[in-house]
Design an enzyme around this catalytic site. Structure first.
Site, PDB file in Angstrom:
ATOM      1  N   SER A  69       4.146  -1.238   3.156  1.00  0.00           N
ATOM      2  CA  SER A  69       3.569  -1.472   4.477  1.00  0.00           C
ATOM      3  C   SER A  69       4.178  -0.474   5.449  1.00  0.00           C
ATOM      4  O   SER A  69       5.276   0.047   5.219  1.00  0.00           O
ATOM      5  CB  SER A  69       3.872  -2.902   4.935  1.00  0.00           C
ATOM      6  OG  SER A  69       3.619  -3.073   6.314  1.00  0.00           O
ATOM      7  N   TYR A 114      10.307  -9.800   5.698  1.00  0.00           N
ATOM      8  CA  TYR A 114       9.109  -9.116   5.188  1.00  0.00           C
ATOM      9  C   TYR A 114       9.274  -7.603   5.327  1.00  0.00           C
ATOM     10  O   TYR A 114       9.083  -6.856   4.362  1.00  0.00           O
ATOM     11  CB  TYR A 114       7.865  -9.577   5.938  1.00  0.00           C
ATOM     12  CG  TYR A 114       6.640  -8.759   5.583  1.00  0.00           C
ATOM     13  CD1 TYR A 114       5.980  -8.970   4.377  1.00  0.00           C
ATOM     14  CD2 TYR A 114       6.189  -7.762   6.439  1.00  0.00           C
ATOM     15  CE1 TYR A 114       4.875  -8.195   4.032  1.00  0.00           C
ATOM     16  CE2 TYR A 114       5.083  -6.988   6.104  1.00  0.00           C
ATOM     17  CZ  TYR A 114       4.424  -7.208   4.900  1.00  0.00           C
ATOM     18  OH  TYR A 114       3.338  -6.439   4.562  1.00  0.00           O
TER      19      TYR A 114
END
Length: 258
Positions: free
Chosen positions: A139, A152
């Site tokens: 990401s 995360y």
């Protein structure tokens, strides 16, 4: 073509789009996700449309023995595995101390441990091919700390660093390793992370899962180290590298504040 691709998190979003794209190119598929019904529907649709072999295994990748079970299952299906896409993962939104520790550790189990274990189990098969690819999905959150998405973002930073190191270790082998780092994508991530309050904001910047998958696979086949879909996402990553970390953290904290 008699080559197979294994995709985790294949029942929806980027994984589903990649499955269809690879089938369109003639790859047979091994699909992994938790939902048996969604996998069955996807397998039937792809088989009918593209006339390739599609096998699927419904399993929770965060389970302790899941990676080994998947590897054993894969080896019973084919010896011609040439693509591994580690796509399964999710996020949790909230302050670290206020989120369930069990749920956060389960997220890390899926985002990190499952990737490591599955890759380790399947590398011997991939190295036997004339050319093989590993595509790890990270990401743009990998490029900075993100308050309220602390673990995360940290897990995605791990995947990016790990991918680059593994890529170097395998540079003289038939296996090319790439890392896909998408920004906001229409995959249901916000809902899964408990970020419904930010859904309207996310929609303004979301790329389609199909576009992200197309960019990711194209970069994978070109053996790129890092693949960042979208001009704005590339620009944000460049900016992250130029600005002070403390400023970036204030900006991201403002974007993802509760």
């Amino acid at each position: 073509m008699n080559q197979y691709a294994l995709i985790t998190g294949a029942s929806k979003g980027i994984g589903k789009a990649m499955a269809k794209s690879l089938a369109r190119s003639g790859y047979h598929l091994l699909l992994i996700a938790r939902s048996a019904d969604e996998l069955q529907q996807l397998a039937q649709s792809i088989t009918e449309q593209y006339q390739v072999n599609v096998h699927y295994l419904p399993i929770d990748l965060s389970a302790n023995t899941a990676a080994l079970e998947i590897a054993d299952w894969c080896n019973t299906q084919t010896s011609a595995l040439s693509i591994l896409v580690n796509n399964a993962g999710y996020g949790l939104w909230g302050n670290f101390q206020e989120l369930s520790l069990r749920e956060q550790l389960n997220m890390l189990r899926l985002n990190i441990d499952a990737v490591i274990e599955l890759t380790h189990h399947l590398l011997p098969v991939l190295k036997k091919q004339k050319q093989a690819y590993i595509l790890n999905v990270s990401s743009t959150a990998a490029y900075q700390a993100v308050p309220t998405l602390a673990l995360y973002a940290a897990s995605k930073s791990f995947i990016l660093s790990y991918s680059r190191a593994l890529r170097y270790e395998l540079k003289d082998s038939p296996v090319a390793v790439s890392c896909l780092c998408p920004g906001p994508t229409a995959t249901g991530f916000s809902s899964r992370a408990g970020m419904d309050a930010l859904a309207e904001l996310a929609e303004k910047f979301n790329m389609s899962a199909e576009k992200v998958a197309e960019t990711g696979l194209k970069g994978m086949f070109k053996k790129k180290a890092e693949i960042i879909p979208g001009f704005l996402n590339k620009l944000s990553v460049v900016g992250t590298g130029l600005l002070p970390k403390s400023l970036i953290e204030r900006i991201t904290a403002g974007l993802y504040r509760q």
